[in-house]
Motif scaffolding. Structure first.
Motif, PDB file in Angstrom:
ATOM      1  N   ALA A  21       0.833  -1.205   0.000  1.00 58.70           N
ATOM      2  CA  ALA A  21       0.000   0.000   0.000  1.00 58.70           C
ATOM      3  C   ALA A  21       0.866   1.253   0.000  1.00 58.70           C
ATOM      4  O   ALA A  21       0.595   2.207  -0.749  1.00 58.70           O
ATOM      5  CB  ALA A  21      -0.931  -0.007   1.211  1.00 58.70           C
ATOM      6  N   GLU A  24       2.481   1.722  -3.395  1.00 60.28           N
ATOM      7  CA  GLU A  24       1.504   2.224  -4.360  1.00 60.28           C
ATOM      8  C   GLU A  24       1.246   3.711  -4.128  1.00 60.28           C
ATOM      9  O   GLU A  24       1.145   4.491  -5.081  1.00 60.28           O
ATOM     10  CB  GLU A  24       0.211   1.425  -4.249  1.00 60.28           C
ATOM     11  N   PRO A  37     -10.100   9.448  -7.473  1.00 60.50           N
ATOM     12  CA  PRO A  37     -10.535   8.163  -6.920  1.00 60.50           C
ATOM     13  C   PRO A  37      -9.400   7.172  -6.642  1.00 60.50           C
ATOM     14  O   PRO A  37      -9.443   6.442  -5.654  1.00 60.50           O
ATOM     15  CB  PRO A  37     -11.501   7.612  -7.972  1.00 60.50           C
ATOM     16  N   GLU A  38      -8.377   7.159  -7.489  1.00 63.07           N
ATOM     17  CA  GLU A  38      -7.255   6.227  -7.255  1.00 63.07           C
ATOM     18  C   GLU A  38      -6.477   6.643  -6.005  1.00 63.07           C
ATOM     19  O   GLU A  38      -6.099   5.802  -5.194  1.00 63.07           O
ATOM     20  CB  GLU A  38      -6.339   6.169  -8.472  1.00 63.07           C
ATOM     21  N   TRP A  39      -6.259   7.934  -5.829  1.00 63.81           N
ATOM     22  CA  TRP A  39      -5.588   8.429  -4.626  1.00 63.81           C
ATOM     23  C   TRP A  39      -6.405   8.075  -3.385  1.00 63.81           C
ATOM     24  O   TRP A  39      -5.855   7.621  -2.383  1.00 63.81           O
ATOM     25  CB  TRP A  39      -5.357   9.931  -4.712  1.00 63.81           C
ATOM     26  N   GLU A  40      -7.711   8.279  -3.451  1.00 67.70           N
ATOM     27  CA  GLU A  40      -8.581   7.966  -2.314  1.00 67.70           C
ATOM     28  C   GLU A  40      -8.525   6.480  -1.978  1.00 67.70           C
ATOM     29  O   GLU A  40      -8.433   6.100  -0.808  1.00 67.70           O
ATOM     30  CB  GLU A  40     -10.016   8.399  -2.595  1.00 67.70           C
ATOM     31  N   ARG A  41      -8.563   5.631  -3.005  1.00 68.70           N
ATOM     32  CA  ARG A  41      -8.514   4.177  -2.799  1.00 68.70           C
ATOM     33  C   ARG A  41      -7.205   3.773  -2.131  1.00 68.70           C
ATOM     34  O   ARG A  41      -7.195   3.038  -1.128  1.00 68.70           O
ATOM     35  CB  ARG A  41      -8.678   3.440  -4.130  1.00 68.70           C
ATOM     36  N   VAL A  42      -6.091   4.262  -2.667  1.00 71.77           N
ATOM     37  CA  VAL A  42      -4.780   3.878  -2.148  1.00 71.77           C
ATOM     38  C   VAL A  42      -4.541   4.476  -0.759  1.00 71.77           C
ATOM     39  O   VAL A  42      -3.987   3.812   0.116  1.00 71.77           O
ATOM     40  CB  VAL A  42      -3.669   4.277  -3.149  1.00 71.77           C
ATOM     41  N   SER A  43      -4.980   5.700  -0.551  1.00 76.76           N
ATOM     42  CA  SER A  43      -4.840   6.315   0.771  1.00 76.76           C
ATOM     43  C   SER A  43      -5.606   5.520   1.823  1.00 76.76           C
ATOM     44  O   SER A  43      -5.107   5.289   2.928  1.00 76.76           O
ATOM     45  CB  SER A  43      -5.361   7.752   0.756  1.00 76.76           C
ATOM     46  N   GLN A  44      -6.807   5.099   1.478  1.00 78.20           N
ATOM     47  CA  GLN A  44      -7.607   4.299   2.412  1.00 78.20           C
ATOM     48  C   GLN A  44      -6.953   2.947   2.677  1.00 78.20           C
ATOM     49  O   GLN A  44      -6.891   2.493   3.816  1.00 78.20           O
ATOM     50  CB  GLN A  44      -9.031   4.121   1.860  1.00 78.20           C
ATOM     51  N   TRP A  45      -6.459   2.306   1.617  1.00 77.33           N
ATOM     52  CA  TRP A  45      -5.768   1.023   1.755  1.00 77.33           C
ATOM     53  C   TRP A  45      -4.561   1.168   2.676  1.00 77.33           C
ATOM     54  O   TRP A  45      -4.376   0.374   3.603  1.00 77.33           O
ATOM     55  CB  TRP A  45      -5.359   0.524   0.374  1.00 77.33           C
ATOM     56  N   GLU A  48      -5.703   1.771   6.330  1.00 76.78           N
ATOM     57  CA  GLU A  48      -6.242   0.549   6.951  1.00 76.78           C
ATOM     58  C   GLU A  48      -5.153  -0.482   7.196  1.00 76.78           C
ATOM     59  O   GLU A  48      -5.158  -1.164   8.229  1.00 76.78           O
ATOM     60  CB  GLU A  48      -7.363  -0.021   6.092  1.00 76.78           C
TER      61      GLU A  48
END
Length: 72
Positions: A21, A24, A37-45, A48
């Motif tokens: 993560a 990425e 959206p890709e930044w948000e997805r990777v930031s959340q991953w 977490e």
């Protein structure tokens, strides 16, 4: 499998996920993609994965120094 082996196996899984993560996220930073959206997805991953790692470390269900097969 001993408790120490269980700890190491789970720690390895969690570290590998956190590392993936973070890598990425660093890739997106190097590509100047700090939103969307890709930044948000990777930031959340990444967030977490870090939280899972910290929770695991703070459980203290893994063996301490000198323990081989006993859990605390």
């Amino acid at each position: 499998m001993s408790t120490t082996d269980d700890f190491r196996a789970r720690a390895h899984e969690l570290i590998a996920d956190l590392d993936a993560a973070t890598s990425e996220m660093m890739k997106l930073i190097s590509e100047h993609q700090l939103s969307g959206p890709e930044w948000e997805r990777v930031s959340q991953w990444q967030h977490e994965a870090y939280e899972r790692w910290m929770t695991y470390l703070n459980e203290r269900s893994y063996p301490g120094p000198g323990d081989n097969n006993a859990s605390r």
